[in-house]
Design an enzyme around this catalytic site. Sequence first.
Site, PDB file in Angstrom:
ATOM      1  N   GLY A 136       0.818  -1.207   0.000  1.00 31.26           N
ATOM      2  CA  GLY A 136       0.000   0.000   0.000  1.00 31.26           C
ATOM      3  C   GLY A 136       0.850   1.254   0.000  1.00 31.26           C
ATOM      4  CG  ASP A 174       3.509  -6.033   3.070  1.00 28.49           C
ATOM      5  OD1 ASP A 174       2.629  -5.828   3.924  1.00 28.49           O
ATOM      6  OD2 ASP A 174       4.718  -5.777   3.269  1.00 28.49           O
ATOM      7  CG  ASP A 175      -3.975  -5.122   3.114  1.00 26.85           C
ATOM      8  OD1 ASP A 175      -3.826  -3.958   2.703  1.00 26.85           O
ATOM      9  OD2 ASP A 175      -5.072  -5.582   3.482  1.00 26.85           O
ATOM     10  CD  GLU A 176       3.309  -4.091   6.655  1.00 30.32           C
ATOM     11  OE1 GLU A 176       3.556  -3.694   7.815  1.00 30.32           O
ATOM     12  OE2 GLU A 176       4.166  -4.570   5.882  1.00 30.32           O
ATOM     13  CE1 TYR A 177       3.571   1.258   7.227  1.00 33.73           C
ATOM     14  CE2 TYR A 177       4.457  -0.221   5.564  1.00 33.73           C
ATOM     15  CZ  TYR A 177       4.492   0.303   6.841  1.00 33.73           C
ATOM     16  OH  TYR A 177       5.443  -0.127   7.727  1.00 33.73           O
TER      17      TYR A 177
END
Length: 319
Positions: A136, A174-177
């Site tokens: 993200g 990678d489901d961050e940010y």
Amino acid sequence: MKKISLVSLLMICISIFMIISCNSERSDDPVISNESVSAKGSTASKVAAFGKKPLSIMYVEVNNNDIREVGKYKLADGRQLFDVAIIFAANINYNTSTQKAYLHFNDQVTNVLSNKNMYIKPLQDKGIKVMLSILGNHQGAGFANFPNQAAAKAFAQELANAVNTYGLDGIDFDDEYANYGANGTPQPNQSSFVYLVTALRELLPDKIISFYNIGPSADNLSYNGVTVGSKVDFAWNPYYSTYSAPNIPGLDSAHKGAAAVNVNPATSTFTNTSTVTNYAQRTKNDGYGVFLYYDLGSANIASYFSKATNVLYGQNTVY
């Protein structure tokens, strides 16, 4: 009773044959489900093809480091230490004009991909798979908030195009940010991530799809009878210097990583050598198929890796 002419008899026979054929086709329909075209049929062969278990996987921050460092580490018997190198990271961005998510590469990622013969192919020539991680970018777009299946498919197509264009071996999520809700974007929903991995699996049936088990996507792993675990090849623990296997419906232990090791001593989540040894032994005892590392730089840390490889593979690491 009327006599049946030869023509009438022939027409009756044709009708019966067509009914039988249609019924036969319909009987196959339940087998052709979303689950039946999953990755399950190919994950075992993918693991075996690497030639060792557990797999050693390294994320490289290409903004600061050279991904080719991954190829410099070998086991004492000559095999490459790392089975997979992950380019960290491309981004899922949001176009406020079209109100759609799109794939974005920063300058450093662009350099690696555009110069694939310099950065990617040398690793692949050594038998190392090279994947692209998608992250993200604070714009509200993420894997968990596609508003419908068509939007998820469109982004999956962009990912598949990147894999095919740059000769990559797969995609990591990678489901961050993501900052869900920014720019008027919707909040996460139950179907989005399932739609995304399903579409990507259909587009890339023979490539690797992995999931860094974090964010709202990690809370929405099944929808309408389809599980994320039936579509991805691997999933692993995202919290460095911890040992905790992700719970991914449809994915067995051989395709999970419980150990998360940060090799950069300048960071707060650095994993010390005694912990690395402990995680290696637990991984071996528990039968997990992945040992995950993060943040490789240019320093020679073969002695550090040996703490794990002596336990996992019975030999030292050399540089």
